[in-house]
Structure formats: structure tokens, C-alpha cells
Design a protein around this motif. Sequence first.
Motif, short mmCIF file in Angstrom:
data_model
loop_
_atom_site.label_atom_id
_atom_site.label_comp_id
_atom_site.label_asym_id
_atom_site.label_seq_id
_atom_site.Cartn_x
_atom_site.Cartn_y
_atom_site.Cartn_z
N ARG A 94 0.83 -1.22 0.00
CA ARG A 94 0.00 0.00 0.00
C ARG A 94 0.85 1.25 0.00
N ARG A 95 1.87 1.29 0.84
CA ARG A 95 2.73 2.48 0.88
C ARG A 95 3.47 2.65 -0.44
N GLY A 96 3.89 1.55 -1.04
CA GLY A 96 4.59 1.64 -2.32
C GLY A 96 3.70 2.20 -3.42
N LEU A 97 2.44 1.76 -3.44
CA LEU A 97 1.52 2.26 -4.47
C LEU A 97 1.18 3.73 -4.28
N ASP A 98 1.37 4.24 -3.07
CA ASP A 98 1.07 5.64 -2.79
C ASP A 98 2.23 6.58 -3.14
N THR A 99 3.40 6.04 -3.49
CA THR A 99 4.50 6.92 -3.88
C THR A 99 4.09 7.69 -5.14
N PRO A 100 4.50 8.95 -5.27
CA PRO A 100 4.03 9.77 -6.40
C PRO A 100 4.26 9.15 -7.76
N ALA A 101 5.42 8.53 -7.97
CA ALA A 101 5.74 8.00 -9.30
C ALA A 101 4.79 6.88 -9.69
N ILE A 102 4.51 5.98 -8.76
CA ILE A 102 3.60 4.87 -9.06
C ILE A 102 2.16 5.35 -9.08
N SER A 103 1.81 6.23 -8.15
CA SER A 103 0.43 6.72 -8.04
C SER A 103 -0.01 7.43 -9.32
N ALA A 104 0.90 8.18 -9.94
CA ALA A 104 0.53 8.92 -11.16
C ALA A 104 0.13 7.96 -12.28
N VAL A 105 0.86 6.86 -12.42
CA VAL A 105 0.55 5.89 -13.47
C VAL A 105 -0.75 5.15 -13.13
N LEU A 106 -0.89 4.72 -11.87
CA LEU A 106 -2.09 3.98 -11.48
C LEU A 106 -3.35 4.84 -11.61
N ASP A 107 -3.26 6.09 -11.20
CA ASP A 107 -4.43 6.96 -11.29
C ASP A 107 -4.89 7.13 -12.74
N HIS A 108 -3.92 7.26 -13.63
CA HIS A 108 -4.27 7.41 -15.04
C HIS A 108 -4.83 6.10 -15.60
N HIS A 109 -4.33 4.98 -15.09
CA HIS A 109 -4.77 3.67 -15.58
C HIS A 109 -6.12 3.26 -15.01
N LEU A 110 -6.34 3.51 -13.71
CA LEU A 110 -7.52 2.99 -13.03
C LEU A 110 -8.68 3.97 -12.98
#
Length: 296
Positions: free
Chosen positions: A47-63
Motif C-alpha cells: 500500500r505504501r509503495g503504491l502511494d509513492t508519487p511516481a507509481i500513483s501517477a501511473v495507477l491513477d491514469h490507468h484505473l
Amino acid sequence: MTYSESSERLESELTSPLTVATFRRAVDMLATQAATCPVQDLGGVIRRGLDTPAISAVLDHHLGDADGREQFTADLIHSAMTFRPNGLSSARDVPALLKVRLLSTLDAVWWAGTRPFRTDIEVTTDAGLIDLRQARSRGELRFDFRTQVFDLPRRGVRALDRRLRPRHSPRTIGMRLPYGRPEVIAVLNAIADDLAHRAPNAPRPWVNSLVRSVAYQDEMRGSGYTAASGSAHCLGWAADIEMDWMTRLGFGDALAAVLLDRADAAEINVIDEGQAWHICLNPRMRRTVKGEPCAE
């Protein structure tokens, strides 16, 4: 700025070398942390890893929304907590699983909105795809591949050849659909040139898979293979390059270096899937791949 302009700007940012490199480093860091943490802490680490800005930006755009993000997170944690490696899995362990799942979201973001090839017939009749068999006969390929055989005599000949010449070719069934986009073929040729320059005695790269239809992908998943429903293979922008065979011959490190150099330059996305390494073309490369017979 309109929604369309904002979306195009965000997509452009997500294909930039800086964004791609930062995302890949964040995924590597998460995988490293998962490899060393106690099992009971794995969910929190993810969970903490997915909240890092670099990963979060990609996931938000994808999901797209919070519900999709939570569902993805819960599914990823469940998959990691219950992971058991097998011969059909594309991941060897939990860190590799996390990298496969997260890096594949970059493929999805890059090619969002691209219409997939739904049936084998759509692949074989598409005027924009190149028949690899014809391209090989014209001398336009600098990599190797084989096609599937279905009749018993030819399967027997191939099995005998594997026993008599175990180092001659990988242990792969071959491509059911030997077709590819010209831009992807051009990049594969360039990768072959890079490998020849780095390791002159290395054999030509072996490509296990290029285009797959959604129907074929569903068949693979039904047989137990790790085959994502939204794979970039079904869009025509991905390829799998044999790595185990190249490693047995002593050239695995050289091929890995070639692929990772191009990943660092954000020309391609690279995912270590064990026997083969998956690559996906960055949309930016569609405009820069030139000078190749198959790209014209």
C-alpha cells in the motif's frame, strides 16, 4: 484547457524518459522492500509503495477512480500473499510478481484507447501487420522465431531436433500468429544490432511472441498461463524475447543490458517474465523509428 488537451498532456508526460525512469525505480524499490519484509507486513509495504508519487501517477491514469484503485490494490495484495510459483507463471517470486503487475500498467497507460485484435482472423487479415514468414524470406529480419506446428509428424521432428541439438533453439512451441507491426519489427531489428555489437559471438535474438488475439489470450489464461486480458500483445505493441536460452549460451547478461539500456532511454518498457522478457514500444517511438524496411 479542455479535458482532451489535459489528457493528451498527461499521456505525453507518462511517456517521457524522466517519468518512465522514475516509475521503474519506484517499482524496483517496492519489489526490494517486499523481498525483505516479514509476511505480515507485506500488505502495508505494498500500500505504501503504491502511494509513492511516481507509481500513483501511473495507477491513477490507468484505473481512473478511487474504487478502481482500491480494487487493484486489494487484488495485488491478495495475489502477493497467496502467490505460489509454477511452471506457467511469469513470475518466480513475490517481488517479481509485483514488478510484472505494476510494470504492465505502463503498457496499458501508453496504449489506452487502442482497439485490440479480438480474433485470430482479425490478426491474419489486418493490412497494417507484416507476415514474419514473408519478411524473413525477404531477408528483412535480424531476429529468429518459429511458428507452431500442429501435425504429429512435424511435432515429432521438432522434438527429435531438440534432443539432438539442445542448444540450437529455445524450448518454445512457436508463434501461432507470426505477424507484427512494422514499428515493433524495426525495434526488434535494432535490438538485434545492439546485441551483435555488444556480443559479436551471440546468436540472433529469438522472439517467442508478438501479436496475439484476445481469443488466443483467453485460451492461454484458461490453460493456466499468466496472460492478462488487457495485454499489449493484443494491441500489437508488445513482444516476448527469449532469455533462458540466451542465458544458457552465456549471452543472457549481454541481452539484458541491451534491453535495459533501451528501457532507460524510455524507448520500450521491459518486464522480466522469467523465461522470456516482455517489451512494449513507447508511443513516442512510433514517430522516431525510421530507416527500416519493415517500418516504411
